[in-house]
Every structure is written in C-alpha cells, then in structure tokens.
Scaffold this active site. Sequence first.
Site, PDB file in Angstrom:
ATOM      1  N   PHE A 128      -7.751   5.029   7.364  1.00 31.76           N
ATOM      2  CA  PHE A 128      -6.516   5.372   8.055  1.00 31.76           C
ATOM      3  C   PHE A 128      -5.673   4.119   8.244  1.00 31.76           C
ATOM      4  O   PHE A 128      -6.212   3.021   8.398  1.00 31.76           O
ATOM      5  CB  PHE A 128      -6.790   5.974   9.440  1.00 31.76           C
ATOM      6  CG  PHE A 128      -7.473   7.313   9.400  1.00 31.76           C
ATOM      7  CD1 PHE A 128      -6.739   8.479   9.292  1.00 31.76           C
ATOM      8  CD2 PHE A 128      -8.862   7.399   9.468  1.00 31.76           C
ATOM      9  CE1 PHE A 128      -7.362   9.712   9.253  1.00 31.76           C
ATOM     10  CE2 PHE A 128      -9.499   8.629   9.439  1.00 31.76           C
ATOM     11  CZ  PHE A 128      -8.749   9.787   9.325  1.00 31.76           C
ATOM     12  N   ASP A 148      -4.433   3.734  -2.645  1.00 32.30           N
ATOM     13  CA  ASP A 148      -5.642   4.187  -1.948  1.00 32.30           C
ATOM     14  C   ASP A 148      -6.021   5.582  -2.416  1.00 32.30           C
ATOM     15  O   ASP A 148      -5.204   6.508  -2.356  1.00 32.30           O
ATOM     16  CB  ASP A 148      -5.401   4.215  -0.438  1.00 32.30           C
ATOM     17  CG  ASP A 148      -5.297   2.826   0.151  1.00 32.30           C
ATOM     18  OD1 ASP A 148      -6.263   2.053   0.004  1.00 32.30           O
ATOM     19  OD2 ASP A 148      -4.261   2.514   0.751  1.00 32.30           O
ATOM     20  N   HIS A 173      -0.748  -1.185  -4.552  1.00 28.65           N
ATOM     21  CA  HIS A 173      -2.089  -0.846  -4.070  1.00 28.65           C
ATOM     22  C   HIS A 173      -2.140   0.659  -3.847  1.00 28.65           C
ATOM     23  O   HIS A 173      -1.360   1.211  -3.065  1.00 28.65           O
ATOM     24  CB  HIS A 173      -2.347  -1.600  -2.756  1.00 28.65           C
ATOM     25  CG  HIS A 173      -3.710  -1.424  -2.196  1.00 28.65           C
ATOM     26  ND1 HIS A 173      -4.770  -2.226  -2.550  1.00 28.65           N
ATOM     27  CD2 HIS A 173      -4.200  -0.551  -1.280  1.00 28.65           C
ATOM     28  CE1 HIS A 173      -5.848  -1.862  -1.876  1.00 28.65           C
ATOM     29  NE2 HIS A 173      -5.529  -0.834  -1.100  1.00 28.65           N
ATOM     30  N   GLY A 222      -3.217   1.715  10.517  1.00 28.06           N
ATOM     31  CA  GLY A 222      -3.089   1.431  11.942  1.00 28.06           C
ATOM     32  C   GLY A 222      -4.378   1.146  12.671  1.00 28.06           C
ATOM     33  O   GLY A 222      -4.410   1.190  13.913  1.00 28.06           O
ATOM     34  N   HIS A 275      -7.775   1.404  -5.032  1.00 26.60           N
ATOM     35  CA  HIS A 275      -8.828   1.134  -4.051  1.00 26.60           C
ATOM     36  C   HIS A 275      -9.565   2.446  -3.805  1.00 26.60           C
ATOM     37  O   HIS A 275      -9.062   3.339  -3.127  1.00 26.60           O
ATOM     38  CB  HIS A 275      -8.203   0.589  -2.761  1.00 26.60           C
ATOM     39  CG  HIS A 275      -9.161   0.444  -1.637  1.00 26.60           C
ATOM     40  ND1 HIS A 275      -8.757   0.147  -0.348  1.00 26.60           N
ATOM     41  CD2 HIS A 275     -10.517   0.548  -1.571  1.00 26.60           C
ATOM     42  CE1 HIS A 275      -9.813   0.089   0.450  1.00 26.60           C
ATOM     43  NE2 HIS A 275     -10.890   0.334  -0.267  1.00 26.60           N
ATOM     44  N   GLY A 321       1.111  -2.907   4.489  1.00 28.69           N
ATOM     45  CA  GLY A 321       1.414  -1.493   4.679  1.00 28.69           C
ATOM     46  C   GLY A 321       2.519  -1.240   5.680  1.00 28.69           C
ATOM     47  O   GLY A 321       3.542  -1.930   5.701  1.00 28.69           O
ATOM     48  N   ASP A 334      -7.229  -6.628   2.919  1.00 27.63           N
ATOM     49  CA  ASP A 334      -6.588  -5.331   3.134  1.00 27.63           C
ATOM     50  C   ASP A 334      -6.823  -4.887   4.566  1.00 27.63           C
ATOM     51  O   ASP A 334      -7.962  -4.632   4.960  1.00 27.63           O
ATOM     52  CB  ASP A 334      -7.161  -4.312   2.149  1.00 27.63           C
ATOM     53  CG  ASP A 334      -6.541  -2.935   2.291  1.00 27.63           C
ATOM     54  OD1 ASP A 334      -5.610  -2.766   3.096  1.00 27.63           O
ATOM     55  OD2 ASP A 334      -6.997  -2.016   1.567  1.00 27.63           O
ATOM     56  N   GLY A 335      -5.727  -4.817   5.351  1.00 29.30           N
ATOM     57  CA  GLY A 335      -5.873  -4.279   6.690  1.00 29.30           C
ATOM     58  C   GLY A 335      -5.063  -4.987   7.744  1.00 29.30           C
ATOM     59  O   GLY A 335      -5.317  -6.151   8.046  1.00 29.30           O
ATOM     60  N   SER A 372       2.670  -1.432   9.145  1.00 30.23           N
ATOM     61  CA  SER A 372       2.945  -2.329  10.274  1.00 30.23           C
ATOM     62  C   SER A 372       3.560  -3.653   9.843  1.00 30.23           C
ATOM     63  O   SER A 372       4.198  -4.331  10.646  1.00 30.23           O
ATOM     64  CB  SER A 372       1.654  -2.599  11.059  1.00 30.23           C
ATOM     65  OG  SER A 372       0.726  -3.331  10.268  1.00 30.23           O
ATOM     66  N   SER A 427       0.857  -1.189   0.000  1.00 26.42           N
ATOM     67  CA  SER A 427       0.000   0.000   0.000  1.00 26.42           C
ATOM     68  C   SER A 427       0.890   1.236   0.000  1.00 26.42           C
ATOM     69  O   SER A 427       1.538   1.550   1.003  1.00 26.42           O
ATOM     70  CB  SER A 427      -0.902  -0.010   1.240  1.00 26.42           C
ATOM     71  OG  SER A 427      -1.606   1.204   1.352  1.00 26.42           O
TER      72      SER A 427
END
EC number: 5.1.3.-
Length: 236
Positions: free
Chosen positions: A148, A39, A37, A150, A70, A202, A180-181, A204, A13
């Site tokens: 967002f 956003d 990806h 995190g 996305h 992403g 995604d996440g 993390s 991302s």
Amino acid sequence: MQETTRTIQLAPSLMTMDLDQFKEQISFLNNKVNLYHIDIMDGHFVPNISLSPWFIEQTRKISDLPMSAHLMVTDAPFWVQQLIDVKCEMICMPAEVSNGVAFRLIDQIHDAGLKAGMVINPETPVDTLLPYIDLLDKITVMTVDPGFAGQRFLAGCLDKITQLRQLREEKGYGYEIEMDGSTNKAHWKMIADSNPDVYVIGRSGLFGLTDNIESSWQQMVSEYEECTGFKFDNGR
C-alpha cells in the site's frame, strides 16, 4: 554551496499517479525521469491488487522509457513469463518466495535479453540474496511494508543500502541498488546519506504535492535540493 557530482536515477511509481491525468503526467515525465516503476500485486503476497503486464503495454503507447516491474506475488514463475512476453526491461522478484526457483527465473529473464532483480522486504536480510547476488542486475530495498502507498518509513532498512554498496565495491558486483518507500521531504536526507542508485518516488514525494504534475515536479526538485544539499541531477 550545493554539490553537483552525484547523479541519481528517478523511477516514479505509476501505481500512485492520478489515473485521470495519466496521459498528461506520463507525457511530462517522459522527458524528466529515467524509468517507470510498475507495482504488480496478486492479492496474496500482499493484500492489495495493482497494475499488470497489460498496464505496461498501455504505457508503452505513450512512453519509450524502460519499465521496471516490482512483483509482489506468490507465483513468481507465472508473472515472470507474463512480463517476458511484454518485454519488460527489468523484472524484480520477491526474494521471500524465490527460494527454489531463483536461479531458473534469473536465467529465464537473462535468456530473454532482459534484466533480473530481487526485492527484499523490511524483515528480509541481505544475506538471503548471497547465493545468487552476483547474477542480479538490481536489488530493491523496501523501506516500508509493501502493498500500500503511505506506509510508515522504516529508517533502519537504509542500513541494507549501505551494506549492499560496500558488498558491491568489495566483490565487484554489477547490480544497481534501488530504494522503494516513502521517498519524500521528511526522508530525502536520510535516503541520500545511504546513497542508493535508484529512487522510487510516489504520491507523498511527487504525485500528491500539488494538483499539477509540472508544479509537483518543481516542488519535488526544490525539496530534494533543500534537504540533501545536492543539486538535483538524474542525467536527463
């Protein structure tokens, strides 16, 4: 012994990368990942604002990899046309605002020679997609609240991945399944158990691991293998 038969696709991302190291990070990842990806947020569908079709054009100057947009926007037709204009390879629309225009937008994307996807947020059931699911090239399952980086990981959303895989096998549909996440060490095992095709990763799970993209990549691979029992293999 690690299993070596499962291949995944990895989609960093770019919203979460270090923009002061943009060229360095993209140049390294070009030979490591499957796609990027992107956003795109309008400040209305979600409260944040991020990236744009212009960003895709700039990234193309240093990368030939496919781009997957996305959309987190309220006016999907406007943004779909913008992305068609820059020939974004995959355009993924929010299912929550696509009722009434979904067939037209999917056809518009396909007529342009591009791929069409839908994104379902944590509260949105898979059944929302059933009227046009056979036309989709990708379905993205959000495992965090969108907008967002995190956010808290919502493990229950992984059941949708399992449901979509079973549905694809039963009906012979051709869509890819993307999650995604919060893709990181704490959740690699749960995510791998649900077995999506594409992992969006992403800050993390990659960009924030160290202050160097090469060492961050090595740590990500090590954590994936340690947590899942699979040898990392994304076909590159």
